[in-house]
Design an enzyme around this catalytic site. Structure first.
Site, PDB file in Angstrom:
ATOM      1  N   GLU A 255      34.628  48.594  36.865  1.00  0.00           N
ATOM      2  CA  GLU A 255      35.173  47.494  37.612  1.00  0.00           C
ATOM      3  C   GLU A 255      33.909  46.643  38.241  1.00  0.00           C
ATOM      4  O   GLU A 255      33.068  47.443  38.856  1.00  0.00           O
ATOM      5  CB  GLU A 255      36.250  47.913  38.455  1.00  0.00           C
ATOM      6  CG  GLU A 255      36.840  47.030  39.582  1.00  0.00           C
ATOM      7  CD  GLU A 255      37.783  47.856  40.054  1.00  0.00           C
ATOM      8  OE1 GLU A 255      37.710  49.149  40.350  1.00  0.00           O
ATOM      9  OE2 GLU A 255      38.909  47.031  40.896  1.00  0.00           O
TER      10      GLU A 255
ATOM     11  N   LYS B 137      43.086  41.671  37.677  1.00  0.00           N
ATOM     12  CA  LYS B 137      43.684  42.599  38.124  1.00  0.00           C
ATOM     13  C   LYS B 137      44.973  42.226  38.874  1.00  0.00           C
ATOM     14  O   LYS B 137      45.053  41.403  39.716  1.00  0.00           O
ATOM     15  CB  LYS B 137      42.892  43.435  39.170  1.00  0.00           C
ATOM     16  CG  LYS B 137      43.462  44.708  39.529  1.00  0.00           C
ATOM     17  CD  LYS B 137      42.231  45.528  40.235  1.00  0.00           C
ATOM     18  CE  LYS B 137      42.555  46.754  40.961  1.00  0.00           C
ATOM     19  NZ  LYS B 137      41.471  47.618  41.687  1.00  0.00           N
TER      20      LYS B 137
ATOM     21  N   CYS C 178      41.763  49.797  37.291  1.00  0.00           N
ATOM     22  CA  CYS C 178      41.804  50.744  38.292  1.00  0.00           C
ATOM     23  C   CYS C 178      43.142  50.900  38.996  1.00  0.00           C
ATOM     24  O   CYS C 178      43.943  51.441  38.120  1.00  0.00           O
ATOM     25  CB  CYS C 178      41.014  50.172  39.639  1.00  0.00           C
ATOM     26  SG  CYS C 178      40.298  51.544  40.926  1.00  0.00           S
TER      27      CYS C 178
END
Lengths: 283, 283
Positions: free
Chosen positions: A47, A118, A151
């Site tokens: 990331e 995200k 994540c």
């Protein structure tokens, strides 16, 4: 594990440094090249691999953000073409509307195949990024059907379920997992949650974490590749700058049966779950 | 862990034998009495604790099934009154419509407080039991808000989410976990999935498993109590006939925050999950 249809997958646990754009790019490139030399055809990097993570403020993140046709992703496309790999990586994105995003791309010889933003932001990311509103992309590549999320997204079982029911064989997850307290002898809890997501969907999950302390945040370095039973394959990388490699029979993820009578997807009872998944939600 | 509001919870890993109704009842009673003597106020015993598990066929299960006002649950109510405990246990139920169910009750001094029928049936259970269609009950007891589900139910993250968003502080789970192959050094995967359910909901989970080989099925004996971080507390009972005890501050499960900006429930984005949770489902 190494049948005729096996594909070698690499997750590169790279040292990333805040604001060190050129150094980060070099380290990511070298890791991807080494992974391809080792035979990897799908390569996952962390990331925010271009920028680093611990931004002082939103302005610093914006100063490091790039459009998807900027140098980071363009470079990754060149790399994927040259090495003939599918490359999945996270980057700090400046979107066409001027919003700063925590994004990831899937690139291959065909160019940018998918862009994901995200949707579940962690901690101070909420001060820096605009969350995405689109589901994790699921796309067919030369090596199988893959999906991507980032994540903290992995910790929402509804989110990992989504690409799984859409047929993803391998979920690729660029992450930056901070080191949190845990009991002696336990692995990082983020790995445990990813193990559960893999096993309850019979889907491979490939996680590429980072290492390198940054502005007093320590990273756990939890890079791991999980099989459809949720077991780590190819080793754990805890804390070290290294690449985890595994040969995966991705077709195994097409079969959701676990015994004569059970199938982890067919056994779901969505009609019973629906009350808490109305569009308005209840919480 | 042992604040003024802590409650001692016990999960009794009992040896159960198919068809040994009196022996099973005795062993469960003795385990619950010992747990209460040790200060437990909430006590969990295994799935199908009256009957055993490995039925030859549906007729055998039916021959061992009892109504909820039969001797097993009536006995548990008497026990709960005498010991002043909340008792959660699984039993083979003959329901008022004549269906055989894999059920669990929550009983306390007030009698039968909740009846739950397993909604996700494991393997040959599908040949024996009618699955339940009602969500896991969530109820207030003298010691906090508790919920109940059974074994394979735990592996559906939507199902564990349901009582969690309805405020359950402690999810009690009678189980019969068969022993399945796993890599050296790994704990049973069922525990890993329960750890993820606990942590991603910040809810305690108390699992009571059984031991004792039965008709060539070996039980893993995975009794465990998990805290809202998903970590085992009070030890693991792997394979032994024993009781796991832990003092739990159940109020900790009311706080879903994990840092200044994140809350594991408020961070959910149900409007984005809704597409796969329409009543008709997609899989």
């Amino acid at each position: 594990m190494t049948g005729v249809t096996a594909v070698r997958v690499a997750c590169c646990q790279v040292r990333i440094a805040i604001g060190d754009v050129n150094g980060n790019a070099d380290r990511v490139w070298r890791a991807v090249e080494a992974a391809a030399s080792a035979g990897a055809r799908i390569v996952v990097v962390p990331e925010l691999a271009n920028s680093g993570y611990v931004f002082t403020d939103a302005a610093e993140a914006r100063s490091l953000a790039e459009p998807v046709d900027g140098p980071t992703v363009t470079g990754w496309v060149d790399l994927a073409r040259r090495l003939d790999v599918v490359l999945v990586g996270g980057f700090c994105e400046l979107d066409p509307d001027g919003q700063v995003r925590n994004s990831a791309v899937v690139v291959d010889a065909g160019g940018v195949r998918a862009l994901y933003r995200k949707a579940h932001l962690w901690d101070r990311e909420k001060l820096v990024f605009t969350p995405g509103d689109a589901p994790p992309p699921v796309l067919d590549t030369a090596y199988g059907r893959i999906a991507v999320m980032i994540c903290y997204d992995l910790e929402f079982a509804e989110w990992t379920r989504l690409p799984a029911v859409r047929g993803a064989q391998l979920l690729c997850a660029p992450v930056n997992w901070p080191s949190l307290p845990r009991p002696d002898g336990e692995r990082p809890s983020e790995i445990i949650r990813a193990q559960a997501a893999a096993a309850t969907n019979r889907m491979y999950i490939a996680v590429a974490d980072r290492v390198g302390d940054e502005r007093r945040v320590e990273w756990v370095g939890g890079t791991v590749i999980l099989d459809p039973d949720g077991w780590p394959v190819g080793g754990l990388a805890l804390g070290r700058e290294m690449t985890v490699l595994a040969d995966l029979d991705l077709d195994a993820a097409l079969d959701k049966r676990i015994n004569e009578h059970n199938d982890v997807h067919a056994d779901r009872r969505p009609e019973l779950y629906a009350p808490i998944y109305r569009p308005q939600g209840i919480s």
